[in-house]
Scaffold this motif. Structure first.
Motif, PDB file in Angstrom:
ATOM      1  N   THR A 112      39.578  29.532  23.109  1.00 46.75           N
ATOM      2  CA  THR A 112      38.808  28.777  25.072  1.00 46.75           C
ATOM      3  C   THR A 112      38.445  27.877  24.107  1.00 46.75           C
ATOM      4  O   THR A 112      39.493  26.856  25.292  1.00 46.75           O
ATOM      5  CB  THR A 112      38.729  30.149  25.039  1.00 46.75           C
ATOM      6  N   TYR A 113      37.149  27.784  23.891  1.00 44.13           N
ATOM      7  CA  TYR A 113      36.601  26.519  23.409  1.00 44.13           C
ATOM      8  C   TYR A 113      37.426  25.745  23.582  1.00 44.13           C
ATOM      9  O   TYR A 113      37.746  24.399  23.694  1.00 44.13           O
ATOM     10  CB  TYR A 113      35.673  26.737  23.882  1.00 44.13           C
ATOM     11  N   SER A 116      41.033  24.099  24.849  1.00 44.17           N
ATOM     12  CA  SER A 116      40.006  22.855  26.249  1.00 44.17           C
ATOM     13  C   SER A 116      39.976  22.277  25.751  1.00 44.17           C
ATOM     14  O   SER A 116      40.005  20.927  26.478  1.00 44.17           O
ATOM     15  CB  SER A 116      40.095  23.905  27.060  1.00 44.17           C
ATOM     16  N   PRO A 119      42.794  20.337  22.218  1.00 43.95           N
ATOM     17  CA  PRO A 119      44.370  20.943  22.452  1.00 43.95           C
ATOM     18  C   PRO A 119      44.757  20.573  21.587  1.00 43.95           C
ATOM     19  O   PRO A 119      45.734  21.544  20.680  1.00 43.95           O
ATOM     20  CB  PRO A 119      44.140  20.907  23.294  1.00 43.95           C
ATOM     21  N   GLU A 203      37.026  25.967  29.735  1.00 39.68           N
ATOM     22  CA  GLU A 203      37.291  25.737  30.819  1.00 39.68           C
ATOM     23  C   GLU A 203      38.508  26.343  30.943  1.00 39.68           C
ATOM     24  O   GLU A 203      39.681  26.024  29.849  1.00 39.68           O
ATOM     25  CB  GLU A 203      37.066  24.017  30.608  1.00 39.68           C
ATOM     26  N   TYR A 204      38.541  28.064  30.998  1.00 37.10           N
ATOM     27  CA  TYR A 204      40.322  29.162  30.957  1.00 37.10           C
ATOM     28  C   TYR A 204      40.760  28.343  31.522  1.00 37.10           C
ATOM     29  O   TYR A 204      41.806  28.549  30.228  1.00 37.10           O
ATOM     30  CB  TYR A 204      39.724  29.902  31.248  1.00 37.10           C
ATOM     31  N   ASN A 206      41.950  25.162  31.844  1.00 36.61           N
ATOM     32  CA  ASN A 206      42.833  23.438  30.790  1.00 36.61           C
ATOM     33  C   ASN A 206      42.778  24.190  30.191  1.00 36.61           C
ATOM     34  O   ASN A 206      44.303  23.664  28.972  1.00 36.61           O
ATOM     35  CB  ASN A 206      41.049  22.691  30.370  1.00 36.61           C
ATOM     36  N   VAL A 207      43.221  25.184  29.202  1.00 33.85           N
ATOM     37  CA  VAL A 207      43.669  26.279  27.957  1.00 33.85           C
ATOM     38  C   VAL A 207      45.433  26.276  28.327  1.00 33.85           C
ATOM     39  O   VAL A 207      46.057  26.543  29.545  1.00 33.85           O
ATOM     40  CB  VAL A 207      43.703  28.130  27.803  1.00 33.85           C
ATOM     41  N   ARG A 208      45.947  25.716  27.517  1.00 33.30           N
ATOM     42  CA  ARG A 208      47.426  25.789  27.574  1.00 33.30           C
ATOM     43  C   ARG A 208      48.580  26.579  26.604  1.00 33.30           C
ATOM     44  O   ARG A 208      49.406  26.199  26.788  1.00 33.30           O
ATOM     45  CB  ARG A 208      48.335  23.746  28.432  1.00 33.30           C
TER      46      ARG A 208
END
Length: 272
Positions: A112-113, A116, A119, A203-204, A206-208
């Motif tokens: 996740t880090y 975010s 990417p 920043e969960y 911001n994860v796409r």
């Protein structure tokens, strides 16, 4: 044993090519490349029980800095950002632009880090029993440091295999966990405890990218409620994220339930 110097860290790694290749060379074509980040007290060997399910893919596994066969040097940073930087550095060293990042426990913060923060380097993320930073979590790992400094890794090896696993865990599985714990240097283990203590939540939102979370319903180190919270906060579209719960499983998922974990990971990767 291959080592790579990444960000000043000597990392022991294994690079497994897809079995479908006639040469099985790591550089042989593979539809996906996966890189694996283990958790506190474990080594790259934690993941080997699930590899029979992933023979179609290139798999890169390494011992985190200061863990397993990757030596620890005093005065060098150990943090979630530094582990994530090592992941990207190792990928670049091996000529990989983009990969599926799979992390467990402490390493479960890394997918996740990176998703975010970088990417463009993350095709998808898989989090197995991811730790969510909090004051309660920080307190637990802060307390481990003086214990290990005073008593060595035996203090962890004599307690964790029983305390952090589910009720069906076999004696052989517990012995494997114990051996991974005893493979740690006390200094490296304490440095990684501090990395968890000082970690902040990724920043969960911001994860796409596509995301898979695997949780154990008997996990006391990364409780199901925390995994559900991470899942709910991910910015990934609902149809591109999955949460699978393993019944009767504690915190050592790939050791306790390798067939279940392996199937879930395989299914997720096949659908990308």
């Amino acid at each position: 044993m291959p080592f790579a110097t990444i960000n000043g860290h000597s990392l022991h790694y294994t690079d497994i090519g897809p079995a479908s290749s006639s040469s099985s060379s790591p550089s042989s074509p593979s539809p996906h490349t996966l890189i694996f980040v283990h958790g506190l007290g474990s080594t790259q060997n934690y993941y080997f029980p699930i590899f029979p399910f992933l023979t179609s893919y290139r798999c890169i596994i390494f011992d985190n800095y200061g863990a397993g066969r990757s030596p620890f040097q005093a005065g060098t940073e150990t943090s979630i950002p530094s582990i994530a930087s090592d992941v990207l550095g190792l990928l670049s060293h091996l000529g990989v632009d983009k990969a599926i990042v799979l992390g467990y426990s402490m390493g479960g913060m890394v997918p996740t880090y990176l998703a975010s923060m970088s990417p463009d380097r993350v095709e998808a993320g898989i989090c197995i029993g991811p730790v969510h930073p909090s004051e309660a979590v920080a307190s637990v790992f802060k307390q481990r440091v003086p214990t290990v400094q005073a008593q060595g890794m035996e203090s962890m090896a004599n307690t964790i295999p029983n305390a952090a696993t589910g009720p069906a865990t076999t004696a052989l599985q517990k012995a494997f966990i114990r051996e991974m714990l005893l493979a740690q240097s006390p200094e490296g283990y304490c440095a990684n405890c501090r990395a968890i203590e000082l970690a902040t939540p990724p920043e969960y939102a911001n994860v796409r990218c596509p995301m898979l979370i695997i949780a154990g319903d008997q996990d006391k180190s990364a409780p199901l409620a925390g995994c559900q919270m991470i899942f709910d906060q991910l910015g990934t579209a609902p149809e591109r994220k999955r949460l699978h719960v393993l019944k009767g499983i504690g915190h050592w998922h790939c050791v306790e339930a390798p067939d279940e974990v392996g199937r879930f990971v395989k299914q997720f990767v096949e659908q990308l």
